[in-house]
Design a protein around this motif. Structure first.
Motif, short mmCIF file in Angstrom:
data_model
loop_
_atom_site.label_atom_id
_atom_site.label_comp_id
_atom_site.label_asym_id
_atom_site.label_seq_id
_atom_site.Cartn_x
_atom_site.Cartn_y
_atom_site.Cartn_z
N THR A 1 -8.13 6.37 5.56
CA THR A 1 -7.29 5.24 5.16
C THR A 1 -5.86 5.58 5.53
O THR A 1 -5.34 6.64 5.15
CB THR A 1 -7.38 4.98 3.64
N ALA B 1 -2.27 4.54 4.74
CA ALA B 1 -1.42 3.78 3.82
C ALA B 1 -0.05 3.67 4.47
O ALA B 1 0.59 4.67 4.78
CB ALA B 1 -1.34 4.50 2.48
N ARG C 1 3.78 1.58 4.45
CA ARG C 1 4.68 0.84 3.56
C ARG C 1 5.00 -0.58 4.02
O ARG C 1 5.35 -1.43 3.22
CB ARG C 1 6.00 1.59 3.41
N ALA D 1 -4.12 0.20 5.08
CA ALA D 1 -3.64 -0.39 3.85
C ALA D 1 -2.15 -0.67 4.05
O ALA D 1 -1.32 0.21 3.86
CB ALA D 1 -3.88 0.55 2.68
N ASN E 1 1.53 -2.68 3.41
CA ASN E 1 2.30 -2.98 2.20
C ASN E 1 1.84 -2.08 1.05
O ASN E 1 1.69 -2.54 -0.08
CB ASN E 1 2.19 -4.45 1.81
N ALA E 2 1.61 -0.82 1.37
CA ALA E 2 1.09 0.13 0.38
C ALA E 2 2.20 0.99 -0.19
O ALA E 2 3.14 1.37 0.50
CB ALA E 2 0.03 1.02 1.03
N LEU F 1 -2.87 4.12 -5.10
CA LEU F 1 -2.02 3.25 -4.27
C LEU F 1 -1.84 1.92 -4.97
O LEU F 1 -2.68 1.49 -5.76
CB LEU F 1 -2.68 2.96 -2.92
N VAL G 1 -1.53 -1.71 -3.33
CA VAL G 1 -1.65 -2.41 -2.05
C VAL G 1 -1.66 -3.90 -2.34
O VAL G 1 -2.56 -4.40 -3.02
CB VAL G 1 -2.93 -2.00 -1.30
#
Length: 97
Positions: free
Chosen positions: A15, A17, A19, A46, A48-49, A61, A63
């Protein structure tokens, strides 16, 4: 690039992650490799994490406004131009001497 390399390994769930709402400044060649990995389910993005916590065996997280907990074996932090120093210090990491 690291996430894509890991996603190509057998028996690996990855995954990424991130931002922001999409990858910025990604090279065309990487974009061409990234999209098929997403489509095949070998890599999850993911967007907008926000990393809430990194714990032994799990990452928390937020998300898209929803919190989730992901089990993990390893976490790699590629913080870019604005490292999350408060989070990293709260985890016990020290910087400098």
């Amino acid at each position: 690039e690291a996430a894509m390399g890991l996603a190509l390994q057998e028996h690996t769930a990855v995954t990424l992650a991130y931002r922001k709402e999409k990858l910025f400044r990604i090279k065309r060649r990487n974009e061409e490799r990234f999209q098929p990995l997403l489509a095949e389910g070998r890599l999850r993005a993911a967007f907008n994490a926000e990393v809430l916590a990194i714990e032994p065996g799990a990452v928390q997280l937020r998300v898209g406004g929803k919190e989730e907990r992901l089990a993990n074996d390893h976490v790699f932090v590629f913080a870019g131009g604005e490292p999350p120093f408060p989070l990293l210090k709260a985890m016990g990491l020290r910087f400098g001497r």
